[in-house]
Design a protein around this motif. Structure first.
Motif, mmCIF file in Angstrom:
data_model
loop_
_atom_site.group_PDB
_atom_site.id
_atom_site.type_symbol
_atom_site.label_atom_id
_atom_site.label_comp_id
_atom_site.label_asym_id
_atom_site.label_seq_id
_atom_site.Cartn_x
_atom_site.Cartn_y
_atom_site.Cartn_z
ATOM 1 N N GLU A 95 3.423 11.843 -10.700
ATOM 2 C CA GLU A 95 2.166 11.992 -11.436
ATOM 3 C C GLU A 95 0.971 11.662 -10.543
ATOM 4 N N VAL A 96 1.180 10.725 -9.616
ATOM 5 C CA VAL A 96 0.114 10.322 -8.692
ATOM 6 C C VAL A 96 0.075 11.208 -7.454
ATOM 7 N N ASP A 97 1.236 11.441 -6.849
ATOM 8 C CA ASP A 97 1.303 12.144 -5.565
ATOM 9 C C ASP A 97 1.480 13.649 -5.701
ATOM 10 N N GLY A 98 1.883 14.111 -6.878
ATOM 11 C CA GLY A 98 2.106 15.533 -7.097
ATOM 12 C C GLY A 98 0.810 16.286 -7.313
ATOM 13 N N PRO A 99 0.891 17.521 -7.778
ATOM 14 C CA PRO A 99 -0.299 18.372 -7.910
ATOM 15 C C PRO A 99 -1.342 17.861 -8.896
ATOM 16 N N ASP A 100 -0.928 17.058 -9.887
ATOM 17 C CA ASP A 100 -1.895 16.573 -10.888
ATOM 18 C C ASP A 100 -2.818 15.488 -10.342
ATOM 19 N N LYS A 101 -2.352 14.710 -9.351
ATOM 20 C CA LYS A 101 -3.155 13.680 -8.692
ATOM 21 C C LYS A 101 -3.829 12.730 -9.695
ATOM 22 N N LYS A 102 -3.049 12.190 -10.607
ATOM 23 C CA LYS A 102 -3.606 11.277 -11.599
ATOM 24 C C LYS A 102 -3.948 9.931 -10.975
ATOM 25 N N GLU A 103 -4.870 9.221 -11.609
ATOM 26 C CA GLU A 103 -5.243 7.887 -11.155
ATOM 27 C C GLU A 103 -4.121 6.895 -11.485
ATOM 28 N N ILE A 104 -3.852 5.991 -10.557
ATOM 29 C CA ILE A 104 -2.784 5.018 -10.749
ATOM 30 C C ILE A 104 -3.006 4.178 -12.005
ATOM 31 N N LYS A 105 -4.219 3.739 -12.232
ATOM 32 C CA LYS A 105 -4.480 2.900 -13.405
ATOM 33 C C LYS A 105 -4.179 3.649 -14.697
ATOM 34 N N ASP A 106 -4.416 4.961 -14.726
ATOM 35 C CA ASP A 106 -4.145 5.754 -15.925
ATOM 36 C C ASP A 106 -2.648 5.961 -16.117
ATOM 37 N N VAL A 107 -1.937 6.218 -15.022
ATOM 38 C CA VAL A 107 -0.486 6.397 -15.094
ATOM 39 C C VAL A 107 0.183 5.109 -15.580
ATOM 40 N N ALA A 108 -0.253 3.982 -15.043
ATOM 41 C CA ALA A 108 0.321 2.690 -15.428
ATOM 42 C C ALA A 108 0.073 2.388 -16.904
ATOM 43 N N GLY A 135 15.425 6.406 -3.060
ATOM 44 C CA GLY A 135 15.813 6.510 -4.461
ATOM 45 C C GLY A 135 14.713 6.827 -5.447
ATOM 46 N N SER A 136 13.512 6.319 -5.223
ATOM 47 C CA SER A 136 12.444 6.467 -6.204
ATOM 48 C C SER A 136 11.393 7.498 -5.798
ATOM 49 N N ASP A 137 11.663 8.313 -4.784
ATOM 50 C CA ASP A 137 10.676 9.296 -4.322
ATOM 51 C C ASP A 137 10.279 10.263 -5.429
ATOM 52 N N GLY A 138 8.980 10.432 -5.612
ATOM 53 C CA GLY A 138 8.490 11.374 -6.603
ATOM 54 C C GLY A 138 8.856 12.804 -6.284
ATOM 55 N N ASP A 139 9.025 13.120 -5.004
ATOM 56 C CA ASP A 139 9.382 14.480 -4.600
ATOM 57 C C ASP A 139 10.716 14.920 -5.191
ATOM 58 N N VAL A 140 11.599 13.971 -5.444
ATOM 59 C CA VAL A 140 12.904 14.317 -6.001
ATOM 60 C C VAL A 140 12.739 14.919 -7.390
ATOM 61 N N ALA A 141 12.004 14.220 -8.251
ATOM 62 C CA ALA A 141 11.784 14.732 -9.601
ATOM 63 C C ALA A 141 10.864 15.944 -9.586
ATOM 64 N N GLY A 142 9.813 15.872 -8.759
ATOM 65 C CA GLY A 142 8.828 16.946 -8.737
ATOM 66 C C GLY A 142 9.395 18.275 -8.287
ATOM 67 N N ASN A 143 10.373 18.234 -7.391
ATOM 68 C CA ASN A 143 10.971 19.460 -6.865
ATOM 69 C C ASN A 143 12.379 19.721 -7.413
ATOM 70 N N HIS A 144 12.760 18.943 -8.437
ATOM 71 C CA HIS A 144 14.040 19.139 -9.138
ATOM 72 C C HIS A 144 15.230 19.107 -8.177
ATOM 73 N N ASN A 191 0.824 -1.216 0.000
ATOM 74 C CA ASN A 191 0.000 0.000 0.000
ATOM 75 C C ASN A 191 0.856 1.263 0.000
ATOM 76 N N ASN A 192 1.791 1.342 -0.952
ATOM 77 C CA ASN A 192 2.471 2.610 -1.201
ATOM 78 C C ASN A 192 2.395 2.900 -2.693
ATOM 79 N N THR A 193 2.546 4.149 -3.048
ATOM 80 C CA THR A 193 2.324 4.581 -4.430
ATOM 81 C C THR A 193 3.143 3.778 -5.422
ATOM 82 N N GLU A 194 4.436 3.664 -5.160
ATOM 83 C CA GLU A 194 5.329 2.979 -6.088
ATOM 84 C C GLU A 194 4.906 1.535 -6.333
ATOM 85 N N ASN A 195 4.686 0.789 -5.263
ATOM 86 C CA ASN A 195 4.343 -0.620 -5.377
ATOM 87 C C ASN A 195 2.979 -0.817 -6.028
#
Length: 309
Positions: A285-298, A223-232, A45-49
């Protein structure tokens, strides 16, 4: 490595045993039919997994395999118990987690040795490991681009040279674990000791806020935190090979893999695309401001990379 959960839930032992049978809000069943039983795909039950589990299910369906989704189950204990007891057939797991948390073996930094140990150890439960991804969800240090430029920070060794000038923020346990700050201070004991001007603890889910607010110069990342890419942000290279490997891979009941051998190649192709940088973007894409659905991102990622027919 634990990450922030999407949905927090209290799971008793009884619930863990009956979880897959009862289902959850994220389950769905493929319309694919056939005489063979479906593969039940789970995830933690985490975004990445969760994203990875959804990708697994999509790939199986694209290869004419009937699928039942049982995603977002819980932490490592709940999800592994589900595959061990046959309530699910596969899910994404991390090599380091398999080695230390499940097999209860000592930390090992050589990724090939870790894969061999978990592959051998999981045969006890008739579970196979497929080829892991380059993605390594382990500890690291993140800094802003401005800080990296000011101190010429590219590696952990660079950070050691300038640590006495910097403020470190870190999540719980990082200052007491031997594979974290104490181990680094011991490693660099003859080179300044990896001592910071100041350091303070923060909640795991808030670990980037002090950095972004200018209250710290360095924070502990995964290593895979979305915050890294999202905040450059800049993640410093582990040039000394200090942190253990947590490469993600599909693990699957061996009978199901023998029943559907056509799934191995596309799943391992997917894994070859899963770098730290790529997973950071997908998580954001999921956790950032856009809040996309996981199924759509996948589905979008798989389509762009030719994994969906």
């Amino acid at each position: 490595m634990k990450k922030t959960t999407i949905i927090t839930s209290l799971l008793t032992g009884a619930l863990a045993v009956s979880l897959v049978g009862c289902g959850n809000s994220n389950q769905s069943t493929s319309a694919a039919g056939g005489k063979n039983d479906p593969i039940v795909v789970g995830s933690k039950n985490n975004t990445e997994n969760y994203i990875q589990g959804e990708m697994f299910a999509d790939i199986l369906e694209a290869n004419h395999v009937p699928v039942v989704r049982k995603l977002n189950l819980g932490g490592t204990n709940v999800t592994f118990q589900a595959i061990k007891s046959g309530q699910i057939d596969m899910y994404p797991e991390y090599t380091g987690t398999g080695l230390v948390d499940i097999l209860k073996k000592p930390l090992e930094k050589d990724q090939k040795k870790v894969l061999q140990e978990v592959s051998d150890g999981f045969k006890h439960w008739n579970i196979d490991w497929l080829q892991p991804a380059p993605l390594n969800s382990t500890y690291g240090f993140a800094v802003t681009q401005a800080t990296a430029k000011k101190y010429n920070l590219k590696t952990i060794s660079d950070l050691a040279k300038h640590s006495h000038e910097l403020v470190l923020s870190f999540p719980q346990e990082f200052d007491v674990r031997p594979d974290a700050l104490p181990g680094l201070q011991n490693y660099f004991k003859d080179k300044g000791g990896f001592k910071f001007k100041n350091q303070f603890q923060i909640d795991y889910s808030l670990r980037y806020q002090p950095l972004l607010q200018g209250k710290s110069d360095v924070t502990v990342s995964v290593g895979s935190d979305g915050d890294v890419a999202g905040n450059h942000l800049v993640v410093l290279e582990d040039d000394i090979g200090f942190f253990p490997a947590y490469n993600v891979a599909p693990i699957i009941n061996d009978k199901k893999l023998k029943e559907y051998p056509q799934i191995k190649a596309p799943l391992e192709k997917l894994m070859s695309l899963m770098t730290d940088e790529q997973m950071q973007k997908l998580d954001w894409e999921v956790d950032g401001p856009d809040k996309k659905e996981i199924k759509d991102v996948a589905k979008d990622f798989l389509t762009k990379n030719g994994l969906l027919k």
